[in-house]
Design a protein around this motif. Structure first.
Motif, PDB file in Angstrom:
ATOM      1  N   ARG A 147       8.909   4.649  12.034  1.00 55.16           N
ATOM      2  CA  ARG A 147       8.943   5.563  13.183  1.00 55.16           C
ATOM      3  C   ARG A 147       7.974   5.009  14.224  1.00 55.16           C
ATOM      4  N   PHE A 183       0.862  -1.176   0.000  1.00 51.21           N
ATOM      5  CA  PHE A 183       0.000   0.000   0.000  1.00 51.21           C
ATOM      6  C   PHE A 183       0.896   1.222   0.000  1.00 51.21           C
ATOM      7  N   VAL A 241      11.939   0.797  16.359  1.00 51.43           N
ATOM      8  CA  VAL A 241      11.586   2.170  16.743  1.00 51.43           C
ATOM      9  C   VAL A 241      10.440   2.077  17.742  1.00 51.43           C
ATOM     10  N   THR A 270      10.180  -0.653  11.347  1.00 53.92           N
ATOM     11  CA  THR A 270      11.499  -0.002  11.346  1.00 53.92           C
ATOM     12  C   THR A 270      11.344   1.439  10.850  1.00 53.92           C
TER      13      THR A 270
HETATM   14  P1  NAD Z   1      10.905   7.195   1.171  1.00 56.47           P
HETATM   15  O1  NAD Z   1      10.463   8.626   1.242  1.00 56.47           O
HETATM   16  O2  NAD Z   1      11.805   6.765   0.074  1.00 56.47           O
HETATM   17  O3  NAD Z   1       9.614   6.232   1.147  1.00 56.47           O
HETATM   18  C1  NAD Z   1       8.482   6.431   1.933  1.00 56.47           C
HETATM   19  C2  NAD Z   1       7.298   5.905   1.148  1.00 56.47           C
HETATM   20  O4  NAD Z   1       6.149   5.981   1.988  1.00 56.47           O
HETATM   21  C3  NAD Z   1       6.984   6.717  -0.115  1.00 56.47           C
HETATM   22  O5  NAD Z   1       6.856   5.851  -1.225  1.00 56.47           O
HETATM   23  C4  NAD Z   1       5.672   7.410   0.209  1.00 56.47           C
HETATM   24  O6  NAD Z   1       4.832   7.592  -0.933  1.00 56.47           O
HETATM   25  C5  NAD Z   1       5.069   6.401   1.181  1.00 56.47           C
HETATM   26  N1  NAD Z   1       3.985   6.965   1.978  1.00 56.47           N
HETATM   27  C6  NAD Z   1       3.781   8.243   2.376  1.00 56.47           C
HETATM   28  N2  NAD Z   1       2.631   8.335   3.057  1.00 56.47           N
HETATM   29  C7  NAD Z   1       2.105   7.087   3.103  1.00 56.47           C
HETATM   30  C8  NAD Z   1       0.939   6.531   3.671  1.00 56.47           C
HETATM   31  N3  NAD Z   1       0.056   7.297   4.318  1.00 56.47           N
HETATM   32  N4  NAD Z   1       0.725   5.206   3.541  1.00 56.47           N
HETATM   33  C9  NAD Z   1       1.598   4.428   2.863  1.00 56.47           C
HETATM   34  N5  NAD Z   1       2.725   4.893   2.287  1.00 56.47           N
HETATM   35  C10 NAD Z   1       2.969   6.211   2.417  1.00 56.47           C
HETATM   36  O7  NAD Z   1      11.556   6.899   2.589  1.00 56.47           O
HETATM   37  P2  NAD Z   1      12.536   5.686   2.968  1.00 56.47           P
HETATM   38  O8  NAD Z   1      13.949   6.144   2.810  1.00 56.47           O
HETATM   39  O9  NAD Z   1      12.072   4.451   2.294  1.00 56.47           O
HETATM   40  O10 NAD Z   1      12.281   5.611   4.539  1.00 56.47           O
HETATM   41  C11 NAD Z   1      11.035   5.162   5.043  1.00 56.47           C
HETATM   42  C12 NAD Z   1      11.004   5.460   6.528  1.00 56.47           C
HETATM   43  O11 NAD Z   1      11.976   4.661   7.209  1.00 56.47           O
HETATM   44  C13 NAD Z   1      11.439   6.901   6.908  1.00 56.47           C
HETATM   45  O12 NAD Z   1      10.337   7.790   6.834  1.00 56.47           O
HETATM   46  C14 NAD Z   1      11.935   6.761   8.298  1.00 56.47           C
HETATM   47  O13 NAD Z   1      10.845   6.997   9.167  1.00 56.47           O
HETATM   48  C15 NAD Z   1      12.364   5.303   8.401  1.00 56.47           C
HETATM   49  N6  NAD Z   1      13.806   5.127   8.606  1.00 56.47           N
HETATM   50  C16 NAD Z   1      14.209   4.354   9.643  1.00 56.47           C
HETATM   51  C17 NAD Z   1      15.565   4.135   9.864  1.00 56.47           C
HETATM   52  C18 NAD Z   1      16.040   3.233  10.971  1.00 56.47           C
HETATM   53  O14 NAD Z   1      17.231   3.256  11.305  1.00 56.47           O
HETATM   54  N7  NAD Z   1      15.180   2.430  11.556  1.00 56.47           N
HETATM   55  C19 NAD Z   1      16.513   4.737   9.033  1.00 56.47           C
HETATM   56  C20 NAD Z   1      16.055   5.511   7.966  1.00 56.47           C
HETATM   57  C21 NAD Z   1      14.705   5.710   7.755  1.00 56.47           C
END
Ligand code: NAD
Length: 335
Positions: free
Chosen positions: A234, A173, A259, A232
């Motif tokens: 937030r 999704f 997280v 993983t």
């Molecule tokens: P990204 O921006 O490349 O991908 C996020 C995706 O989520 C996008 O495709 C976006 O369209 C989608 N999205 C937005 N709103 C949505 C919703 N309501 N429902 C479903 N999908 C939705 O980001 P990424 O680099 O893939 O990172 C994803 C998340 O991972 C980050 O936002 C961050 O919170 C988290 N993260 C965690 C760590 C860790 O160490 N655990 C490290 C980096 C990032």
């Protein structure tokens, strides 16, 4: 350039100094988080370097600006801890590391799935205690299982690639379907279909008002009995209290968290000789089918090298007045 590096851990110092060896920035490392109480430490530093737990709210930014800071350089992608409007008002530029290694986080998410499924955390302790019985360690084949991926951006799409290799059926999704995932055979479905059909649900969307407590009572009720949930992304994407109730009834069969909603008071520090005051977190730790890691998804040599390289590059670009490709502005990012 003289840079005050806040929330500095030995690994930050190591990787930043390594990348700085070809530059002559003067990096000064502070263990303290940036906050209203510690902002005075940055007096006389034209740049501050921050991580996820540092607070750069309007009050802190005013203090920084009054004592000569012109640059906030984030060694992370997220910028929710910086008041961008206040930064703009005080002529402080904000730069970040937009991407460093989606593989690091994706591999960690899959690691949590495998460990929970085959109960590696329990098996490790069993064998060390001379218990070679297999009771309680029964898992399932990943092959053929349905995995629902929420958010198929940089990290979610790598998760899809890895799980495709396992022979999983992949549902997703996302508001913006990713063509690379579609090419892999990922089926984009509604959230309710994803909840109803998935054996494993893994979260890779950002924390936004619309994703706050996305996994709540109602979402959990519509999932398969015994579903595995991996977060993983937030902490606040999951309503922790609701998931605890679902663990108690067996609705959630396994939970893997990197997280946690209130992680700021816990993660990244050694608190092993203290009493945990957070009763919700303490309850989570009692379940045998829950694995919690302390926000370490990003923590690989490769990712830290990329973070340090981009951070030092950002400082150099600002100093030499060259194009700032990693700038975060209120206009672009708060729209
Ligand atoms: P990204 O921006 O490349 O991908 C996020 C995706 O989520 C996008 O495709 C976006 O369209 C989608 N999205 C937005 N709103 C949505 C919703 N309501 N429902 C479903 N999908 C939705 O980001 P990424 O680099 O893939 O990172 C994803 C998340 O991972 C980050 O936002 C961050 O919170 C988290 N993260 C965690 C760590 C860790 O160490 N655990 C490290 C980096 C990032």
């Amino acid at each position: 350039m003289k840079v005050a590096v806040f929330s500095a851990k030995p690994y930050d110092e190591h990787f930043l100094e390594q990348e700085n060896s070809e530059f002559d920035h003067q990096l000064v490392f502070f263990k303290a988080h940036l906050s209203p109480q510690t902002a005075a430490l940055a007096a006389g530093y034209p740049a501050v370097c921050l991580f996820v737990g540092d607070v750069a709210n309007a009050e802190v930014i005013k203090t920084l600006a009054e004592s000569g800071t012109r640059l906030i350089v984030l060694r992370c992608a997220g910028f929710n801890n910086v008041d961008l409007l206040a930064a703009e008002k005080n002529s402080i530029t904000v730069l970040r590391v937009p991407a460093y290694s989606p593989h690091a986080v994706a591999e960690h998410a899959v690691g949590l799935m495998l460990a929970l499924n085959r109960k590696l955390h329990r098996a490790y302790n069993h064998t060390r205690e001379g218990n070679f019985s297999l009771d309680g360690l029964l898992g399932f084949d990943m092959y053929g299982r349905t995995v629902g991926i929420i958010g198929t951006g940089m990290i979610g799409s790598v998760v899809a690639e890895i799980l495709n290799g396992f022979g999983c059926r992949l549902l997703a999704f996302d508001k913006y379907p990713n063509p690379a995932c579609e090419a892999l055979g990922v089926e984009y479905v509604s959230l309710s279909d994803l909840y109803q059909q998935s054996d494993i649900i893994t979260l890779h969307c950002p924390l936004l008002p619309e994703t706050h407590h996305l996994i709540d009572d109602q979402a959990l009720a519509s999932m398969k009995d015994g579903v595995m949930i991996i977060n993983t992304s937030r902490g606040a994407v999951v309503d922790t209290r609701a998931v605890i109730e679902a663990l108690k009834t067996g609705k959630v069969g396994n939970l893997g968290l990197d997280v946690y909603e209130e992680e700021a008071d816990l993660f990244f520090e050694d608190l092993s000789d203290r009493i945990i005051q957070d009763d919700v977190f303490a309850r989570l730790l009692t379940f045998p089918n829950v694995i919690i890691t302390s926000h370490e998804g990003f923590f690989t040599r490769d990712a830290l090298t990329n973070i340090a390289r981009t951070t030092i590059g950002n400082i150099s670009a600002f100093e030499s007045h060259t194009a700032l490709s990693n700038q975060v502005t209120a206009e672009k990012h708060l729209a």
